[in-house]
Design an enzyme around this catalytic site. Structure first.
Site, PDB file in Angstrom:
ATOM      1  N   ASP A 495       0.837  -1.203   0.000  1.00 17.62           N
ATOM      2  CA  ASP A 495       0.000   0.000   0.000  1.00 17.62           C
ATOM      3  C   ASP A 495       0.869   1.249   0.000  1.00 17.62           C
ATOM      4  O   ASP A 495       0.506   2.253  -0.601  1.00 17.62           O
ATOM      5  CB  ASP A 495      -0.949   0.009   1.202  1.00 17.62           C
ATOM      6  CG  ASP A 495      -0.231  -0.050   2.536  1.00 17.62           C
ATOM      7  OD1 ASP A 495       0.878  -0.624   2.588  1.00 17.62           O
ATOM      8  OD2 ASP A 495      -0.765   0.466   3.532  1.00 17.62           O
ATOM      9  N   ARG A 499       5.556   4.257   5.921  1.00 16.17           N
ATOM     10  CA  ARG A 499       5.213   4.107   7.338  1.00 16.17           C
ATOM     11  C   ARG A 499       5.303   2.644   7.771  1.00 16.17           C
ATOM     12  O   ARG A 499       5.652   1.769   6.971  1.00 16.17           O
ATOM     13  CB  ARG A 499       3.818   4.667   7.589  1.00 16.17           C
ATOM     14  CG  ARG A 499       2.715   3.855   6.950  1.00 16.17           C
ATOM     15  CD  ARG A 499       1.356   4.490   7.205  1.00 16.17           C
ATOM     16  NE  ARG A 499       0.296   3.744   6.578  1.00 16.17           N
ATOM     17  CZ  ARG A 499      -0.746   4.304   5.969  1.00 16.17           C
ATOM     18  NH1 ARG A 499      -0.847   5.620   5.899  1.00 16.17           N
ATOM     19  NH2 ARG A 499      -1.685   3.560   5.440  1.00 16.17           N
ATOM     20  N   ASP A 500       4.955   2.403   9.011  1.00  9.29           N
ATOM     21  CA  ASP A 500       5.034   1.035   9.539  1.00  9.29           C
ATOM     22  C   ASP A 500       3.834   0.229   9.060  1.00  9.29           C
ATOM     23  O   ASP A 500       2.973  -0.151   9.836  1.00  9.29           O
ATOM     24  CB  ASP A 500       5.092   1.075  11.075  1.00  9.29           C
ATOM     25  CG  ASP A 500       3.904   1.808  11.682  1.00  9.29           C
ATOM     26  OD1 ASP A 500       3.094   2.377  10.912  1.00  9.29           O
ATOM     27  OD2 ASP A 500       3.771   1.799  12.915  1.00  9.29           O
ATOM     28  N   GLU A 501       3.788   0.017   7.780  1.00 10.85           N
ATOM     29  CA  GLU A 501       2.682  -0.756   7.213  1.00 10.85           C
ATOM     30  C   GLU A 501       3.208  -1.574   6.035  1.00 10.85           C
ATOM     31  O   GLU A 501       3.524  -2.724   6.192  1.00 10.85           O
ATOM     32  CB  GLU A 501       1.525   0.160   6.792  1.00 10.85           C
ATOM     33  CG  GLU A 501       0.303  -0.631   6.359  1.00 10.85           C
ATOM     34  CD  GLU A 501      -1.010   0.092   6.582  1.00 10.85           C
ATOM     35  OE1 GLU A 501      -0.988   1.224   7.081  1.00 10.85           O
ATOM     36  OE2 GLU A 501      -2.054  -0.477   6.261  1.00 10.85           O
ATOM     37  N   ASP A 508      -6.145  -2.449  -2.881  1.00 12.74           N
ATOM     38  CA  ASP A 508      -5.235  -1.509  -3.531  1.00 12.74           C
ATOM     39  C   ASP A 508      -4.701  -2.149  -4.811  1.00 12.74           C
ATOM     40  O   ASP A 508      -4.644  -1.524  -5.875  1.00 12.74           O
ATOM     41  CB  ASP A 508      -4.066  -1.155  -2.607  1.00 12.74           C
ATOM     42  CG  ASP A 508      -4.511  -0.619  -1.244  1.00 12.74           C
ATOM     43  OD1 ASP A 508      -5.449  -1.177  -0.666  1.00 12.74           O
ATOM     44  OD2 ASP A 508      -3.911   0.356  -0.766  1.00 12.74           O
ATOM     45  N   TRP A 561     -11.853  -6.245  -1.158  1.00 12.59           N
ATOM     46  CA  TRP A 561     -10.501  -6.657  -0.757  1.00 12.59           C
ATOM     47  C   TRP A 561     -10.350  -8.150  -1.077  1.00 12.59           C
ATOM     48  O   TRP A 561      -9.573  -8.525  -1.953  1.00 12.59           O
ATOM     49  CB  TRP A 561     -10.276  -6.357   0.731  1.00 12.59           C
ATOM     50  CG  TRP A 561      -9.715  -4.984   0.962  1.00 12.59           C
ATOM     51  CD1 TRP A 561      -8.441  -4.682   1.370  1.00 12.59           C
ATOM     52  CD2 TRP A 561     -10.382  -3.713   0.803  1.00 12.59           C
ATOM     53  NE1 TRP A 561      -8.289  -3.314   1.456  1.00 12.59           N
ATOM     54  CE2 TRP A 561      -9.458  -2.698   1.118  1.00 12.59           C
ATOM     55  CE3 TRP A 561     -11.653  -3.342   0.408  1.00 12.59           C
ATOM     56  CZ2 TRP A 561      -9.772  -1.347   1.052  1.00 12.59           C
ATOM     57  CZ3 TRP A 561     -11.982  -1.999   0.344  1.00 12.59           C
ATOM     58  CH2 TRP A 561     -11.047  -1.021   0.665  1.00 12.59           C
ATOM     59  N   GLU A 765      -2.340   8.897  -0.636  1.00 10.88           N
ATOM     60  CA  GLU A 765      -3.338   7.976  -0.105  1.00 10.88           C
ATOM     61  C   GLU A 765      -4.718   8.628  -0.037  1.00 10.88           C
ATOM     62  O   GLU A 765      -5.728   7.991  -0.304  1.00 10.88           O
ATOM     63  CB  GLU A 765      -2.915   7.557   1.310  1.00 10.88           C
ATOM     64  CG  GLU A 765      -3.892   6.655   2.032  1.00 10.88           C
ATOM     65  CD  GLU A 765      -3.358   6.177   3.375  1.00 10.88           C
ATOM     66  OE1 GLU A 765      -2.519   6.901   3.973  1.00 10.88           O
ATOM     67  OE2 GLU A 765      -3.768   5.094   3.825  1.00 10.88           O
ATOM     68  N   HIS A 786       0.778   6.193  -2.222  1.00 14.13           N
ATOM     69  CA  HIS A 786      -0.179   5.090  -2.267  1.00 14.13           C
ATOM     70  C   HIS A 786      -0.671   5.036  -3.714  1.00 14.13           C
ATOM     71  O   HIS A 786      -0.997   6.063  -4.277  1.00 14.13           O
ATOM     72  CB  HIS A 786      -1.372   5.459  -1.395  1.00 14.13           C
ATOM     73  CG  HIS A 786      -1.574   4.613  -0.195  1.00 14.13           C
ATOM     74  ND1 HIS A 786      -0.685   4.592   0.845  1.00 14.13           N
ATOM     75  CD2 HIS A 786      -2.600   3.779   0.159  1.00 14.13           C
ATOM     76  CE1 HIS A 786      -1.158   3.780   1.794  1.00 14.13           C
ATOM     77  NE2 HIS A 786      -2.316   3.264   1.393  1.00 14.13           N
TER      78      HIS A 786
HETATM   79  C1  RAM Z   1      -4.913   1.233   4.970  1.00 14.44           C
HETATM   80  C2  RAM Z   1      -3.992   0.768   3.915  1.00 14.44           C
HETATM   81  C3  RAM Z   1      -4.620   0.342   2.630  1.00 14.44           C
HETATM   82  C4  RAM Z   1      -6.084   0.088   2.718  1.00 14.44           C
HETATM   83  C5  RAM Z   1      -6.517  -0.348   4.082  1.00 14.44           C
HETATM   84  C6  RAM Z   1      -7.986  -0.595   4.206  1.00 14.44           C
HETATM   85  O1  RAM Z   1      -4.275   1.110   6.201  1.00 14.44           O
HETATM   86  O2  RAM Z   1      -3.043   1.749   3.700  1.00 14.44           O
HETATM   87  O3  RAM Z   1      -4.372   1.236   1.611  1.00 14.44           O
HETATM   88  O4  RAM Z   1      -6.407  -0.883   1.764  1.00 14.44           O
HETATM   89  O5  RAM Z   1      -6.140   0.553   5.052  1.00 14.44           O
END
Ligand code: RAM
Length: 937
Positions: A495, A499-501, A508, A561, A765, A786
């Protein structure tokens, strides 16, 4: 773009398993594919012949033919699945395709591929690691360094094994992987160019290995195979779990490697990881994907990756053995090892520093002018022993001109160099990456722009498409979309990179996929990721929200998703024409649809909706049940079509009937007799139209209402992630490309150009990631890189430039060339399809519009020539009805429709701008053939 068109039919762009010259494929029946070129009208392949030979390490042994398709009369095929003698492991094959055109002329092209281990039984290496007891010594953190105790980070380790050879090998291959990240070296030189290898998979299910040709690195006599091992996804921080181990995979990295050596005399030797290796703590005090990397040059041990005799004790470059311990063998299991499917992450480009600003006595701010994923390479000068150079990274600057890092959450994204005795050092972290445009360097009195370089990392997917147009803003948007793709194709489709993700969020990926496929050849990349999507499916059939799956990240797939598990394989099949995408995924697709059906027997998807993200980040909410039920119908319909392609008639019938029933349920529950969709939102109409959910007579009223809503908003956008990719294509299909253009040109939020007005070089994003009135959006979730909202990229190619594939076509067998000039002066696009190069270019001048089209051999194209005078269109200077290879199909407001065969065409027509402006655009919805979408069955 490869493949200059030649008059005669010729193959080019050969790929095996969707990769050019792959080393180490694991597929026993790989797809062998070629592209065709010819500028001759109507050129088509009449037949092809593919032959495959072994290429022995010792040429004296001679090649052996293992497959010959013979002459196959097939004008359509641009690939064939290998079906010769069983492929042998670790073997190179040469292959050739010869194509014969209708004129009888034959042309050939050749390529090669090499197999990997082809099964667990082939391996003999052991997993090895360092004695973890030796790592308990943790030094107290010093200024600028992360508190190791807090984070539990640990040193990267080094491993080495010396070996002797009697002669230089004629072929040397390194088969290597890690639970963790590795970087291998042979005699002091880097082996291979893969970064962040072996990449991220769910290591509980599979661990990919890579293969490198290291023939040039092995010498006669003393050699050393060495490597460094770091935590990576295996034992480092992953996602937003604040614990290092996050209950993900393991707690300490391990290496597994085999070096296979073939000699001229026929001998074969293997150097494999085992108890005879040595290990020690490396000068990398820690390396973590999210936290950053710390390299302590005081702990450097020169010569560690070279033979003991390779340096001199006096120069300090000889290997001494001090501090090295015997490797610990942790296992000999090979069952989960799989050949990597995707092209690896590589350092694909270097960005010079655009500006370096001194912001303190020993502090500088560096601007690379581009947001990207990667790291810096720093040439540090004027170092004193023990001095610390700290590099912090950020996507944006705050109001005071300093780094804005709040949106990184717990990702420290900080790299540290600790100086040794040398006043100069080059520092480039190896086991971390950051999403950034700016770097702040502290600890150097001087820093010139030439001292620091941005190193761009991503999966090395070959570029396939190009787009350009007369509006510089739209071109910048297009570049930002490409950079969004580049920054987020890092091992898995993520995504965000900062960041910490950095997780493989499914929606996406599905929303951006059509754009991604036009930008680059992502077939192998997504084939790899789909293994993770399938692997993450629950026993009950639920696809996840993220793949690789991660404990604690909302396990059961939400509408849009989880559906990516159906949509992604289907779209890949359409683009690449490879039925394997469907065959590999059909069972999983069915299980997903069954799961949704089982829990929602009344066919309105209300239950088991996972975290139901709905139309994520939409300015205007669409009712959740509308979103969910639309996706239920879509997934059921695509599953039926996939089954149909594979000849699975029962499944086709069953899921086709289900899709019809869900569509009926959608109409019954959510559509009024006059065509209003519940919620009356843009996304509601977009889903209903694009997924074919409306009863026959209500399509036009719904299209009309969509247009009204878009107009009433400014014209403006009120969609989130799920609606955005459909917006321009659906408006276009509904006869309102003018509205799509209006949205494209809008500069206040929500719009695509708003971020660009605020310096964006990647897609944000959120529509309002930053606004003048409010400043930055909530730091808790505000990525500036994003790709989801960048899904407009598809329409830049297909709408603005007019380069697309016709509904119902797969593998670009039938193109749809339908440019929408709007108020632009010109646009062009080129795309390297699986059949060959497709090109469109249009330009208007002096009341005339010219359209150039190139159609690859064997393909046909439906061309909508924009024309103020559809009856007066000419091609190659003659009236279109007289042009060779052109069949006129009819006219519509502002365009002539024709079908052309392969070749290059030049159409001229009166510029339709004036004529179109005169017609009330909304009227188009009520005329012509009506909207037609790919999903119509
Ligand atoms: C966010 C992510 C992503 C999204 C979800 C639902 O944290 O960055 O883009 O698909 O949430």
């Amino acid at each position: 773009m490869s493949g200059d068109p030649t008059p005669a039919l010729a193959p080019h762009g050969l790929r095996c398993a969707h990769l050019a010259e792959p080393l180490g494929i694991g597929d026993p029946a790989p797809l062998l594919a070629w592209r065709l070129s010819s500028s001759r009208r109507g050129a088509a392949q009449a037949r092809y012949r593919v032959r495959v030979w072994t290429v022995p390490a010792r040429p004296a042994e001679g090649e052996e033919q293992v497959w010959d398709t013979g002459e196959v009369a097939d004008p359509d095929a641009v690939s064939v699945r290998y079906a010769g003698a069983p492929l042998r492991p670790r073997t190179r094959y040469r292959w050739e395709v010869a194509v014969t055109g209708a004129d009888g002329a034959t042309a050939a092209a050749a390529s090669w591929f090499e197999t990997g281990m082809l099964g667990p039984a082939e391996w003999r290496a052991s997993w090895i690691t360092h004695d973890t007891g030796d790592l308990d010594v943790v030094d107290a953190p010093e200024e600028g360094e992360l508190a190791l105790a807090d984070h539990g980070l640990q040193p990267a380790i080094r491993l080495r094994r010396a070996f002797r050879t009697a002669a230089a090998p004629v072929r040397a291959r390194l088969y290597v992987t890690a639970r963790g990240l590795y970087e291998m070296r042979l005699n002091g030189r880097r082996a291979g160019d893969a970064e962040l290898a072996p990449g991220w998979t769910d290591y509980r299910d599979r661990v990919d290995y890579q293969v490198y040709d290291v023939t040039a690195l092995v010498t006669a006599g003393e050699n050393v195979l060495a490597g460094t091992l770091a935590d990576g996804w295996w034992s480092g921080f992953v996602g937003f779990d604040p614990r290092r181990l996050g209950a993900h995979y393991g707690d300490f990295p391990e290496l597994l490697a085999e070096l296979h050596l073939d000699y001229a005399d026929g001998a074969h030797e293997v150097v494999a990881t085992g108890g005879d290796w040595l290990t020690r703590r490396s000068p990398v005090r820690y390396a973590d994907l999210l936290k950053g990397e710390c390299h302590d040059l005081r702990r450097e041990t020169p010569g560690w990756d070279r033979p003991a005799s390779g340096g001199t004790a006096s120069s300090g470059t000889a290997f001494s053995g001090t501090g090295w311990l015997p490797a610990q063998v942790t296992g000999t299991d090979h069952g989960l090892l799989t050949a990597a499917v995707a092209p690896p992450v590589r350092a694909v480009e270097e960005l010079p520093a655009r500006a370096v600003t001194r912001t303190g006595a020993d502090r500088h701010l560096v601007d690379f002018g581009q947001n990207f994923a990667g790291r810096v390479r720093l040439h540090a000068r004027g170092l004193t022993p023990g001095a610390r150079v700290v590099i912090r990274h950020a996507e944006a600057l705050d109001d005071d001109g300093g780094l804005y890092t709040d949106n990184l959450r717990t990702a420290d994204a900080t790299d540290v160099l600790i100086a040794g005795d040398d006043p100069e050092a080059v520092f480039e972290p190896r086991f971390t990456y950051h999403g950034f445009r700016y770097a702040e360097v502290t600890g150097l009195a001087e820093l010139d722009a030439a001292d620091i370089t941005g190193v761009v990392l991503h999966n090395d997917t070959p570029w396939a498409g190009e787009f350009a147009c007369s509006d510089p803003d739209v071109e910048r948007l297009y570049q930002a979309i490409r950079w969004g793709q580049r920054s987020n194709f890092v091992s898995v489709p993520t995504d965000c990179p900062q960041r910490d993700e950095r997780l493989g969020w499914l929606a996406d990926a599905q929303v951006f996929l059509p754009t991604a496929c036009l930008n680059a050849d992502v077939a192998a990349f997504f084939a790899g990721w789909l293994r993770e999507v399938r692997g993450a499916q629950s026993p009950g059939g639920a696809f996840p929200n993220v793949a690789p799956r991660l404990a604690g990240v909302a396990d059961e797939g939400a509408p849009g998703w989880g559906d990516a598990g159906v949509i992604v394989p289907w779209h890949l099949y359409r683009v690449y024409g490879d039925e394997r995408f469907l065959a590999d995924n059909l069972d999983a697709m069915r299980a997903w649809v069954d799961h949704v059906h089982r829990h929602n027997p009344d066919l309105v998807w209300r239950h088991r909706v996972g975290p139901h993200f709905a139309d994520w980040l939409a300015p205007e909410p669409t009712p959740r049940e509308v979103v969910a039920t639309a996706y239920f119908a879509r997934s059921a319909g695509l599953t039926a079509r996939a089954a149909g392609v594979l000849g699975r008639r029962d499944a086709e019938e069953r899921y086709g009937a289900l899709a019809r029933d869900v569509r009926a349920a959608f109409a019954e529950h959510f559509v009024t007799p006059d065509g209003r969709v519940a919620g009356d939102t843009q996304t509601g109409y977009l889903l209903a139209l694009a997924f074919g959910l409306l009863p026959e007579g209500l399509v036009r009223p719904a299209a009309h209402r969509l247009a009204e809503l878009v107009e009433a908003a400014g014209p403006g956008i009120t969609t989130g992630f799920l609606g955005v990719g459909l917006l321009a294509p659906v408006l276009d299909e509904c006869g309102r490309p003018d509205l799509a253009h209006a949205l494209l040109r809008r500069t206040d939020p929500p719009s695509w150009l708003h971020p660009l007005r605020h310096g964006a070089t990647t897609i944000w994003e959120r529509w309002d990631g930053y606004t003048e009135e409010r400043g930055f959006q909530a730091a808790a979730m505000n990525s500036f890189n994003h790709y989801a909202l960048g899904s407009i990229g598809e329409w830049l190619y297909q709408g603005v430039a007019g380069l697309g594939q016709a509904p119902g076509s797969a593998g670009y067998r039938e193109l749809l060339i339908r440019p929408r000039p709007g108020e632009l002066d010109w646009a062009r696009a080129a795309y390297e399809s699986v059949r060959g190069t497709v090109r469109t270019a249009w330009a208007r001048a002096d009341g005339e519009l010219r359209l150039e089209v190139a159609v690859p051999p064997g393909a046909t194209a439906i061309v909508h020539v924009p024309a103020g005078d559809p009856g007066g269109v000419r091609e190659g200077g003659v009236p279109v009805a007289e042009a060779a290879g052109v069949e006129v199909l009819g006219t519509e407001p502002g365009a002539l429709r024709c079908r052309v065969s392969s070749g290059d065409y030049r159409f001229t027509a009166a510029d339709p701008a004036a004529a179109l402006r005169a017609a009330a655009p909304a009227a188009h919805i009520h005329r012509g053939a009506g909207p037609r979408f790919e999903e119509d069955t």
